[in-house]
Design a protein around this motif. Structure first.
Motif, PDB file in Angstrom:
ATOM      1  N   SER A 140       2.461 106.104 -28.604  1.00  0.00           N
ATOM      2  CA  SER A 140       1.252 107.264 -28.283  1.00  0.00           C
ATOM      3  C   SER A 140       1.556 108.403 -29.054  1.00  0.00           C
ATOM      4  CB  SER A 140       2.071 107.845 -26.905  1.00  0.00           C
ATOM      5  OG  SER A 140       2.374 106.524 -25.938  1.00  0.00           O
ATOM      6  N   THR A 141       0.374 109.077 -29.049  1.00  0.00           N
ATOM      7  CA  THR A 141       0.865 110.431 -29.933  1.00  0.00           C
ATOM      8  C   THR A 141       0.859 111.595 -28.629  1.00  0.00           C
ATOM      9  OG1 THR A 141      -0.042 109.663 -31.898  1.00  0.00           O
ATOM     10  CG2 THR A 141      -0.863 112.053 -31.882  1.00  0.00           C
ATOM     11  N   ILE A 142       1.518 112.534 -28.516  1.00  0.00           N
ATOM     12  CA  ILE A 142       1.317 113.900 -28.203  1.00  0.00           C
ATOM     13  C   ILE A 142       1.527 114.993 -28.205  1.00  0.00           C
ATOM     14  CG2 ILE A 142       3.817 114.148 -27.953  1.00  0.00           C
ATOM     15  CD1 ILE A 142       3.539 115.110 -25.073  1.00  0.00           C
ATOM     16  N   ASN A 143       0.547 116.120 -28.841  1.00  0.00           N
ATOM     17  CA  ASN A 143       0.329 117.404 -29.017  1.00  0.00           C
ATOM     18  C   ASN A 143       0.734 118.969 -28.294  1.00  0.00           C
ATOM     19  OD1 ASN A 143      -1.001 115.189 -31.763  1.00  0.00           O
ATOM     20  ND2 ASN A 143       0.097 117.198 -32.442  1.00  0.00           N
ATOM     21  N   ASN A 144       0.269 119.668 -28.750  1.00  0.00           N
ATOM     22  CA  ASN A 144       0.035 120.855 -27.686  1.00  0.00           C
ATOM     23  C   ASN A 144      -1.269 121.028 -27.697  1.00  0.00           C
ATOM     24  OD1 ASN A 144      -0.402 124.280 -28.099  1.00  0.00           O
ATOM     25  ND2 ASN A 144       1.047 123.552 -26.913  1.00  0.00           N
ATOM     26  N   VAL A 145      -1.783 121.823 -26.678  1.00  0.00           N
ATOM     27  CA  VAL A 145      -2.695 122.350 -26.353  1.00  0.00           C
ATOM     28  C   VAL A 145      -3.809 123.575 -27.756  1.00  0.00           C
ATOM     29  CG1 VAL A 145      -4.786 123.603 -24.764  1.00  0.00           C
ATOM     30  CG2 VAL A 145      -2.652 123.090 -23.510  1.00  0.00           C
ATOM     31  N   GLU A 146      -2.788 123.911 -27.696  1.00  0.00           N
ATOM     32  CA  GLU A 146      -3.223 124.797 -29.096  1.00  0.00           C
ATOM     33  C   GLU A 146      -3.673 123.799 -30.490  1.00  0.00           C
ATOM     34  OE1 GLU A 146      -1.304 128.025 -30.257  1.00  0.00           O
ATOM     35  OE2 GLU A 146      -2.789 128.068 -31.954  1.00  0.00           O
ATOM     36  N   SER A 147      -3.043 123.235 -30.873  1.00  0.00           N
ATOM     37  CA  SER A 147      -3.049 121.888 -31.698  1.00  0.00           C
ATOM     38  C   SER A 147      -4.603 120.782 -31.284  1.00  0.00           C
ATOM     39  CB  SER A 147      -1.710 120.828 -31.782  1.00  0.00           C
ATOM     40  OG  SER A 147      -0.775 121.558 -32.030  1.00  0.00           O
ATOM     41  N   PHE A 148      -4.592 121.062 -30.685  1.00  0.00           N
ATOM     42  CA  PHE A 148      -6.077 120.023 -30.177  1.00  0.00           C
ATOM     43  C   PHE A 148      -7.651 121.154 -30.597  1.00  0.00           C
ATOM     44  CE2 PHE A 148      -3.092 116.831 -27.826  1.00  0.00           C
ATOM     45  CZ  PHE A 148      -3.630 115.401 -28.229  1.00  0.00           C
TER      46      PHE A 148
ATOM     47  N   PRO B 115      -0.610  99.893 -36.882  1.00  0.00           N
ATOM     48  CA  PRO B 115      -1.591  99.507 -36.926  1.00  0.00           C
ATOM     49  C   PRO B 115      -1.819  99.355 -35.273  1.00  0.00           C
ATOM     50  CG  PRO B 115      -0.471  98.658 -38.616  1.00  0.00           C
ATOM     51  CD  PRO B 115       0.350  99.442 -37.381  1.00  0.00           C
ATOM     52  N   VAL B 116      -3.776  99.350 -35.319  1.00  0.00           N
ATOM     53  CA  VAL B 116      -4.430  99.447 -34.049  1.00  0.00           C
ATOM     54  C   VAL B 116      -3.815  97.357 -34.547  1.00  0.00           C
ATOM     55  CG1 VAL B 116      -6.378  98.375 -32.883  1.00  0.00           C
ATOM     56  CG2 VAL B 116      -6.052 100.360 -34.549  1.00  0.00           C
ATOM     57  N   ASP B 117      -3.191  97.185 -32.387  1.00  0.00           N
ATOM     58  CA  ASP B 117      -2.931  95.660 -32.799  1.00  0.00           C
ATOM     59  C   ASP B 117      -3.021  95.246 -30.994  1.00  0.00           C
ATOM     60  OD1 ASP B 117      -1.091  96.674 -30.970  1.00  0.00           O
ATOM     61  OD2 ASP B 117       0.353  96.349 -31.743  1.00  0.00           O
ATOM     62  N   GLY B 118      -3.867  95.886 -30.600  1.00  0.00           N
ATOM     63  CA  GLY B 118      -4.443  95.242 -29.068  1.00  0.00           C
ATOM     64  C   GLY B 118      -3.768  95.593 -28.349  1.00  0.00           C
ATOM     65  N   ARG B 119      -2.888  96.241 -28.164  1.00  0.00           N
ATOM     66  CA  ARG B 119      -1.845  97.113 -27.370  1.00  0.00           C
ATOM     67  C   ARG B 119      -2.288  98.238 -26.535  1.00  0.00           C
ATOM     68  NH1 ARG B 119       3.768  98.036 -28.652  1.00  0.00           N
ATOM     69  NH2 ARG B 119       3.400  98.128 -30.476  1.00  0.00           N
ATOM     70  N   GLN B 120      -2.575  99.229 -25.331  1.00  0.00           N
ATOM     71  CA  GLN B 120      -3.092 100.380 -25.220  1.00  0.00           C
ATOM     72  C   GLN B 120      -2.371 101.019 -25.511  1.00  0.00           C
ATOM     73  OE1 GLN B 120      -5.292 101.019 -22.857  1.00  0.00           O
ATOM     74  NE2 GLN B 120      -5.455 103.108 -23.728  1.00  0.00           N
ATOM     75  N   ARG B 121      -3.223 102.309 -26.415  1.00  0.00           N
ATOM     76  CA  ARG B 121      -2.537 103.572 -26.768  1.00  0.00           C
ATOM     77  C   ARG B 121      -2.743 105.191 -26.251  1.00  0.00           C
ATOM     78  NH1 ARG B 121      -2.687 101.273 -32.491  1.00  0.00           N
ATOM     79  NH2 ARG B 121      -2.960 103.309 -33.373  1.00  0.00           N
ATOM     80  N   PHE B 122      -2.027 105.921 -26.732  1.00  0.00           N
ATOM     81  CA  PHE B 122      -1.974 107.151 -25.505  1.00  0.00           C
ATOM     82  C   PHE B 122      -2.859 108.084 -26.730  1.00  0.00           C
ATOM     83  CE2 PHE B 122      -0.859 103.841 -22.786  1.00  0.00           C
ATOM     84  CZ  PHE B 122      -1.328 104.067 -21.457  1.00  0.00           C
ATOM     85  N   ILE B 123      -3.103 109.404 -26.483  1.00  0.00           N
ATOM     86  CA  ILE B 123      -3.418 110.767 -27.060  1.00  0.00           C
ATOM     87  C   ILE B 123      -2.672 111.080 -25.615  1.00  0.00           C
ATOM     88  CG2 ILE B 123      -5.232 110.723 -26.609  1.00  0.00           C
ATOM     89  CD1 ILE B 123      -4.003 112.177 -29.612  1.00  0.00           C
ATOM     90  N   VAL B 124      -1.675 112.325 -25.833  1.00  0.00           N
ATOM     91  CA  VAL B 124      -0.729 112.840 -24.829  1.00  0.00           C
ATOM     92  C   VAL B 124      -0.996 114.016 -25.220  1.00  0.00           C
ATOM     93  CG1 VAL B 124       1.245 113.422 -23.244  1.00  0.00           C
ATOM     94  CG2 VAL B 124       0.861 111.038 -24.159  1.00  0.00           C
TER      95      VAL B 124
END
Ligand code: FMN
Ligand code: SF4
Ligand code: FES
Lengths: 194, 809, 446
Positions: free
Chosen positions: C222-230, C87-96
């Motif tokens: 963080s969440t990471i995905n492949n180019v094609e997935s995005f 859950p959102v808790d004020g920490r920075q989150r990343f999509i990679v």
């Protein structure tokens, strides 16, 4: 606590590139300053075709690291060089798809033509030859990467023409191609070389 | 949590690693990369096991096995590294089946393919984890028929550590150690894959804690360069003892062979030094083997000395002492003497009837704080104020401060000891720098890790502490003195007050001044700090509480030297380095010196008695936290040298008296009465005691107003012996004169120059080290037993250049 | 499920199904397709605007419902991965974005980056909104310099147009991208190694757990995905989950970029609905092999090869089918191996790749993949191998599987095992005769 002798002084690389330096550092959040490590190595390498130990120490200083850490990172990657490469750094992919398309013969050809073996630079500093692994050009194999530019589907004649051009110190337009579905379209107009 | 290991069921705390579960169940599993007190990383893959665990249905109930009705165990598809796997309720771990054995064989074989078979010439032979594990878990043969990897074999990482790159098995212990323990990443892997090797760009591994990597390297890749090729592991006598190099009480193991110390390794004391020691402690022992050591008593004959027996020397002393009125005799011992030696000194003073008894160096104010803290408290503190340069003064504390910044509490011990894989520890853990504030008169190493760092003027600590106390009492304070805006000072005070366990560490610069010590105590009181006071030498606390102290301030060590004593007995003290004192000692009617070497003072003596080093005596010391620790003699050949109890025994025999403290045993009879326990029964890890706080007798030199704007800095390598520790000196350089670059430039000085410079009037031979950590106008010189930490006058104008540094190309 | 399936329209599993329309690759190869104006003129950023109008959770649910599985190789359901974020808790989150594409035989992401960078930016913006990450990281392999330049220019354009930065596309949501360039290390494609590399550390894979959603970039969620997935997510949002799920097979939905290399008439990237067969891809789209073939590598060099046969050609290229045939779909990078290529030589080539790319952290990979196995191949190819050597190699790869810290050693061992399984006779021929059944050819296009 140990008795360190100061190194002979070298003009710092970033001395006259402060703006560029700040731009690179500003890309990353403050707590992620160390992320600038690879971009700084790239910056030096593009200008000097290698990253010397003095530059390693300079980057360490900028990022508040030990030089050893910078070296540990730099040496992990295949494309940072400790010693200068030639003006034309030829990188031949010999991985499976390229190999099936004749890359091994291409490599032999380059060795003979340039009188270089893998990893060498010629005495004039014009050509360096390096074997690399898959460049993501399997559909347009074989591929020859010159500095940062791909030349694809390098046939013997294309390769000859390319070498001739480089011997005249010109780098032709890249032969960026697409293959597959997207082949019929006009070749790319822009080129990838900086 | 219930876990089953090879059929043995046991209950363990959640968070335990599977590898510790295996050991806790009494089984063994091989491992190379795991190392107690460091993060588990799962790199060597030696500790593989077949692991399964029950699973839950969506509704939270266990999925049951059809036939047994018990929760069904689902095995992981691949084998798991036990070091990086946390236990789960109902987990089943199998380390004995054929699959696991095969995998272990395979990992041993993989590990060995590039490992040279040079065990017969390897220093680790007989103590090598790979050798043992290959024997226990390998097939005993290799199918690898190719050339092994060839790399550099005798690569000096520093003057103290040699690396054999071929032997490295890439466990990463050494690399992780530098990042996780001292926090200085001066060693790293270079290159990648099969080409990976250990390396550094840092000249000589700049850290105070490099030697520990030789203890933890599982193979013979990292070796103590000072003891290389000196003996086989099975030839050493191992003596588990306590270091007398500083007051940390660090556990050490002295390895001796045929009567000589070959090396020192770290001992394990979870509550003190864990398994780490600093380089001063580890490599500082070579002096004990110096050929110039005194082996027999000497008696002055005209201008020279004659070797005599102990009886003859003692008879001479007894006869001469009889000619003095008791109060004219002074007895002083160095502050790293054992408690037993302290009792002996006291007995001697009592026998002759003098109040002139002291130990030195001694700052004056009591070393027992009102509200003391332990080393373990430091390691678990949530707010720390460090006054001084702990890293140099008491390196063991530096490491425990860094533990506190990681915020991981000390692990619970298992029957098999410290957890092999403490899963709470991670590589590159964040350090809570905001917990640490450091105040010192120059840029000390710890400031790198501190949220707040204040550089005060030399002897400016008292003012700073008073100003902070004023802030704490909501009174006005000068921001220039605080070295920070008032708001910042207030928020620091607030953080200290809010902390559960705020601790103040008080170093020698503060203890050198009565006013500063008092100011520190009142700030501590104002915000609730518990204090740790750093004694100038190993047993300062012990000698204080056993009252090896003068009856009056004017009878202290300085007073004795100043002329209050006509006859002097000095143990391991060398005041004659000061020409003025030497002059006075020359007129001393009886000078008895007990020492290891023919020092400046010994040369003036009428009788010189050979003394023992800290590795050659049995006894007890009390560390800075009030921990009583055993000191044990290693089997080394010290000739006829004796510790102070031996001296008192000989003298007593000559007096015809059986003095207390005439042997370690007899001293302990006295101690048992005074302390309420028998030091003979002390456990290796020591005994922490609440200490009596007495009003200590403040020394004269502390009373004297401070002169000089430079500093004597405590040093992890004891400067008085540095010259006799060839390897340590090669690594650290000689005793240093540290200067700001501009001050150096103004006098044409460069790093490496050798100079003679008067320090408080005493000419000292020092090696110049230019450093911008030193403020302009200040010189730093090493403290000695004669002149402990504190302000000093360094007469740079009278400096004599002895030797210029060699030009560097 | 099965009876609804029978009443529902037949899923689209062929490129030649008239209902199929290329989306991901619709603009690749078109001059100027990398510019913002081109992208916008083809409906660009409409999906992002639409997503920003939805609750983040609705976007995650849509992607979940679409059945999209990660296109980076492992095939983990993308929407499910997005829902793992704490859950959102004020920490920075990343999509990679994993744009390290280095698996031999894979080259689909490259053209997406070069010719349609805005599609990726839009996909990341959507994902960023869905998981409430305000910083996106794109890690592009160092060799893709052209792609890097195109993406950098596209990011600048997007910033200037208010698509990145504060309040993107007129919403309240802040989102920006950090473009980071690798420097030649295949292991950086492994998600945690990528994060170490991005942080300026040596690119060794990290221990999991904690997974990136708990502690990813800089130890933050963080969440990471492949180019094609995005890129696929853009079209899922634009056209709806049902549109996506209408393509493919039971366990593999949507369209996929397959790559064909090796001796075929028209090597390249083909966008095809999942469930299309090798036959359709290789024989019809890529024009068939230009010389007799003996094996197919289905999804990049780390996926076990399948022998060339009618039966193989008729296999649908989806996750389940490949798993059933003890291979993997991987990146969909199909490599055709011609009859005349010595399989030992081909797999020496593959092993040499993994030897070069092993990070060196763990023993079976450093000593097995990177050291011993390539030496064994060299010995065989020099005509000096024995039958014991073959047994040793099989034993070795068996112990490299499932014992290493990360999947790279498996990626080396599994295909070798498959080559032994299907082409053992070639290995044996080399041992018995001292030379290869198919001597090395010196061919190279004139
Ligand atoms: C050795 C190794 C290399 C990988 N290389 C890549 C790669 O180049 N590109 C990629 O997208 N995923 C790669 N992956 C997979 C990633 O770890 C990760 O699963 C993926 O980026 C997740 O994205 P997805 O869920 O969209 O597929 C690699 C995995 C491993 C173990
Ligand atoms: S040198 Fe020793 S401690 Fe360091 S990685 Fe190698 S084997 Fe491990
Ligand atoms: S993998 Fe090395 S101890 Fe577990």
């Amino acid at each position: 606590m140990s008795s360190r002798q100061p190194l002979p002084t070298v003009t710092p690389f970033f001395a006259d590139k402060q703006e560029r330096l700040s731009e690179i550092l500003a890309r990353y959040p403050e707590y992620g300053r160390r992320s600038a490590l690879m971009p700084l190595l790239w910056e030096v390498q593009r200008a000097e075709r290698h990253v010397s130990e003095a530059r390693v120490e300079e980057i360490a200083e900028i990022l508040g690291l030990h030089a050893t850490e910078v070296k540990g990172v730099m040496s992990f990657y295949g494309t940072y060089h400790e010693h200068p490469v030639g003006r034309y750094h030829l990188q031949v992919c010999r991985t499976l798809s390229c190999s099936l398309a004749g890359a091994d013969t291409l490599a032999d050809f380059l060795e003979d033509e340039l009188d270089l073996v893998n990893g060498e630079t010629d005495p004039e500093g014009r050509f360096s030859l390096q074997y690399v692994e898959c460049l993501g050009s399997c559909g347009t194999a074989p591929v020859l990467q010159v500095n940062d530019t791909y030349f694809e589907r390098v046939s013997r004649s294309r390769c000859r023409a390319l070498l001739d051009a480089m011997r005249r110190d010109t780098l032709p337009e890249p032969t960026l191609e697409r293959g597959g579905d997207n082949e019929p379209n006009a070749p790319d107009q822009e080129g990838g070389a900086a | 949590m219930k876990v089953t290991v090879n059929g043995t069921v046991l209950e363990l705390d959640p968070g335990t690693s599977a590898i510790d579960a295996v050991f806790a169940a009494g089984f063994d599993v091989p491992y190379f990369c795991s190392q107690p007190y460091m993060s588990p990383i799962g790199a060597c893959r030696m500790c593989l096991a077949r692991i399964g665990a029950p699973r839950k249905e969506r509704d939270g109930s266990w999925i049951l096995d059809e036939s047994s009705g018990e929760p069904k165990v689902f095995y992981f598809p691949a084998m798991m590294a036990t070091c990086t796997t946390a236990i789960m309720e109902g987990m089943v771990i199998d380390t004995l089946s054929k699959d696991v054995k095969d995998a272990q064989n395979a990992m041993v074989e993989f590990t060995l393919i590039n490992h040279p078979l040079d065990c017969p010439v390897c220093d680790k032979g007989g103590a090598c984890e790979l050798q043992d594990r290959a024997y226990e878990y390998g097939t005993g043969r290799s199918r690898f028929v190719f050339d092994k990897r060839h790399q550099e074999k005798h690569h000096p990482l520093s003057a103290l550590i040699t690396l054999d790159r071929e032997r490295c098995i890439h466990c990463k212990r050494c690399v992780r150690y530098f990042e996780e323990v001292p926090g200085d990443e001066v060693l790293d892997f270079i290159e990648r894959g099969g080409h990976t090797y250990i390396g550094t760009l840092e000249d000589g591994l700049p850290s105070n804690f490099t030697g520990n990597i030789t203890d933890i390297c599982p193979v013979g890749a990292l070796l103590d360069a000072t003891s290389r090729f000196r003996g086989r592991n099975w030839e050493y006598d191992h003596t588990f003892t306590t270091s007398l190099d500083d007051a940390s009480g660090s556990a050490i193991v002295v390895d001796a062979r045929t009567g000589r110390i070959e090396r020192i390794k770290s001992g394990l004391n979870p509550e003190v030094n864990k398994s780490w020691i600093d380089d001063g402690i580890r490599f500082g022992h070579e002096y004990a083997d110096d050929p110039e050591r005194l082996k027999r008593p000497l008696l002055r004959r005209g201008e020279g000395f004659e070797e005599v027996s102990w009886e003859e020397a003692a008879a001479f002393v007894a006869e001469r002492l009889a000619g003095f009125s008791g109060k004219d005799v002074g007895v002083a011992i160095r502050a790293d003497a054992t408690l037993e030696e302290g009792v002996a000194a006291r007995a001697l003073a009592q026998h002759v009837g003098t109040g002139q008894l002291d130990h030195a160096p001694r700052h004056g104010p009591s070393l027992v704080p009102l509200h003391g803290a332990t080393v373990l408290d430091v390691a678990t503190a949530d707010a720390l104020l460090v006054l001084g340069d702990v890293t140099e003064e008491l390196p063991a504390l530096d490491l425990r401060i860094k533990d506190a910044l990681k915020g991981v509490s000390p692990p619970e011990l298992f029957a098999h000891g410290v957890p092999i894989a403490d899963l709470r520890l991670k590589e590159r853990m964040p350090r809570a720098s905001e917990r640490l504030a450091v105040v010192a008169p120059y840029r000390v190493d710890l400031m790198k890790y501190a949220g707040a760092a204040v550089q005060v003027p030399v002897a400016g600590e008292a003012a700073w502490l008073q100003a902070m106390a004023a802030v704490a009492h909501a009174q006005p304070a000068d921001e220039a003195v605080l070295g920070m805006p008032r708001a910042e000072a207030e928020s620091l005070v607030r953080a200290w007050r809010e902390a559960q366990k705020p601790i103040m560490i008080v170093g020698g610069f503060v203890l050198a001044s009565e006013a500063a010590t008092e100011a520190a105590a009142s700030l501590a009181k104002a915000v609730g700090f518990r204090q740790v006071l750093v004694p100038p030498m190993a047993n300062g606390v012990g000698l204080e509480i056993t009252q090896v102290l003068p009856s009056h301030a004017r009878y202290d060590y300085q007073g004795m030297l100043g002329g209050s004593a006509k006859a002097l007995v000095l143990s391991n003290l060398n005041p004659a380095v000061d020409p003025a004192v030497a002059e006075r000692l020359r007129s001393c009617e009886l000078l008895v010196v007990h020492d290891l070497f023919l020092t400046e003072t010994a040369r003036l003596a009428h009788v010189v008695l050979p003394g023992t080093s800290g590795y050659e005596k049995d006894g007890t010391m009390v560390s800075l936290e009030g921990r009583f620790l055993p000191v044990r003699a290693a089997p080394v050949d010290a000739g006829e040298a004796r510790d102070l109890t031996g001296v008192v025994k000989a003298l007593g025999e000559a007096f015809g008296q059986r003095l207390e403290g005439r042997s370690v045993r007899s001293a302990r009879r006295v101690l048992r009465k005074e302390l309420g326990f028998d030091p003979t029964e002390l456990h290796r890890l020591g005994l922490l005691r609440e200490l009596p706080r007495r009003r200590a007798i403040v020394s004269l030199n502390v009373r004297e107003t401070v002169v000089g704007d430079s500093l004597r800095v405590p040093s992890l390598a004891r400067p008085e012996y540095l010259g006799r520790n060839a390897h340590l000196r090669a690594a650290l350089g000689g005793p240093a004169l540290r200067l700001h670059p501009e001050d150096a430039a103004a006098r044409g000085l460069r790093t490496g120059d050798e100079v003679v410079v008067p320090v408080d009037g005493v000419p000292r031979r020092l090696e110049v080290r230019v450093s911008d950590a030193v403020p302009r106008g200040v010189s730093l010189v090493p403290a000695t037993p004669e002149a402990p930490a504190g302000p000093a006058a360094v007469a740079l104008d009278d400096l004599v250049h002895e030797r210029r540094a060699l030009e560097v190309a | 499920m099965s009876d609804t399936a029978s009443s529902a329209p037949k899923p689209i599993t062929s490129r030649f199904d008239p209902r199929f329309e290329p989306t991901l690759y619709a603009h690749v190869g078109v001059p100027g397709s990398h510019t913002l104006s081109y992208y916008r003129s083809h409906g660009g950023y409409e999906a992002a605007s639409k997503a920003l109008g939805l609750e983040p959770k609705a976007v995650v649910d849509e992607v979940k419902a679409s059945g999209l599985r990660g296109r980076g190789g492992a095939g983990f359901p993308t929407g499910v991965k997005w829902s793992f974020m704490p859950p959102v808790d004020g920490r920075q989150r990343f999509i990679v974005c994993n744009a390290d594409e280095s698996e031999p035989g894979s080259f689909k992401d490259r053209y997406l980056l070069e010719d349609d960078p805005h599609q990726l930016i839009e996909g990341m913006l959507i994902a960023g909104w869905a998981i409430q990450a305000t910083i996106g990281v794109v890690y592009v392999r160092g060799e893709y310099y052209h792609a890097y330049g195109r993406l950098a220019a596209a990011i600048d354009e997007a910033r200037a147009a208010g698509i990145l930065g504060r309040g993107v596309l007129g919403s309240e949501f802040d989102f920006d991208l950090i473009l980071h360039r690798g420097a030649g290390a295949y292991i950086c494609g492994e998600e945690t190694a990528l994060m170490n590399s991005f942080e300026g550390l040596r690119a060794n894979p990290r221990l999991k757990p904690p997974f990136p959603a708990q502690a990813g970039v800089y130890g933050l969620p963080s969440t990471i995905n492949n180019v094609e997935s995005f890129c696929a997510a853009v079209h899922i949002v634009a056209r709806g989950a049902a549109w996506h799920a209408a393509m493919g097979t039971d366990d593999s939905k949507g369209m996929k970029l397959y790559q064909v290399s090796g001796p075929v008439a028209r090597p390249g990237v083909y966008e095809v609905p999942m469930g299309a067969t090798f036959r359709e891809l290789i024989m019809e789209l890529a024009g068939g092999p230009s010389e007799p073939a003996k094996a197919i590598i289905p999804g990049g060099s780390s996926t076990p090869l399948l022998p060339w046969s009618d039966a193989t050609l008729d296999l649908p290229m989806d996750y389940g089918t490949m798993a059933k045939h003890r291979s993997m779909l991987g990146t969909g990078g199909v490599i055709v191996i011609p009859e005349r290529k010595c399989i030992v030589d081909a797999y020496y080539n593959v092993v040499r790749f993994y030897a070069h790319e092993s990070c060196g952290k763990c023993t079976p990979c450093r000593e097995g993949s990177a050291t011993w196995l390539p030496k064994m191949y060299q010995k065989l190819l020099a005509g000096q191998g024995t039958h014991e050597d073959l047994a040793l190699m099989e034993d070795m790869v068996k112990h490299m599987r499932g014992t290493a810290f990360c999947p790279l050693a498996d990626a080396c061992a599994m295909p070798v095992q498959a080559s032994f399984e299907h082409f053992r006779h070639e290995y044996e021929h080399l041992v018995d005769q001292g030379e290869s059944l198919y001597p090395r050819r010196r061919e190279w296009a004139a």
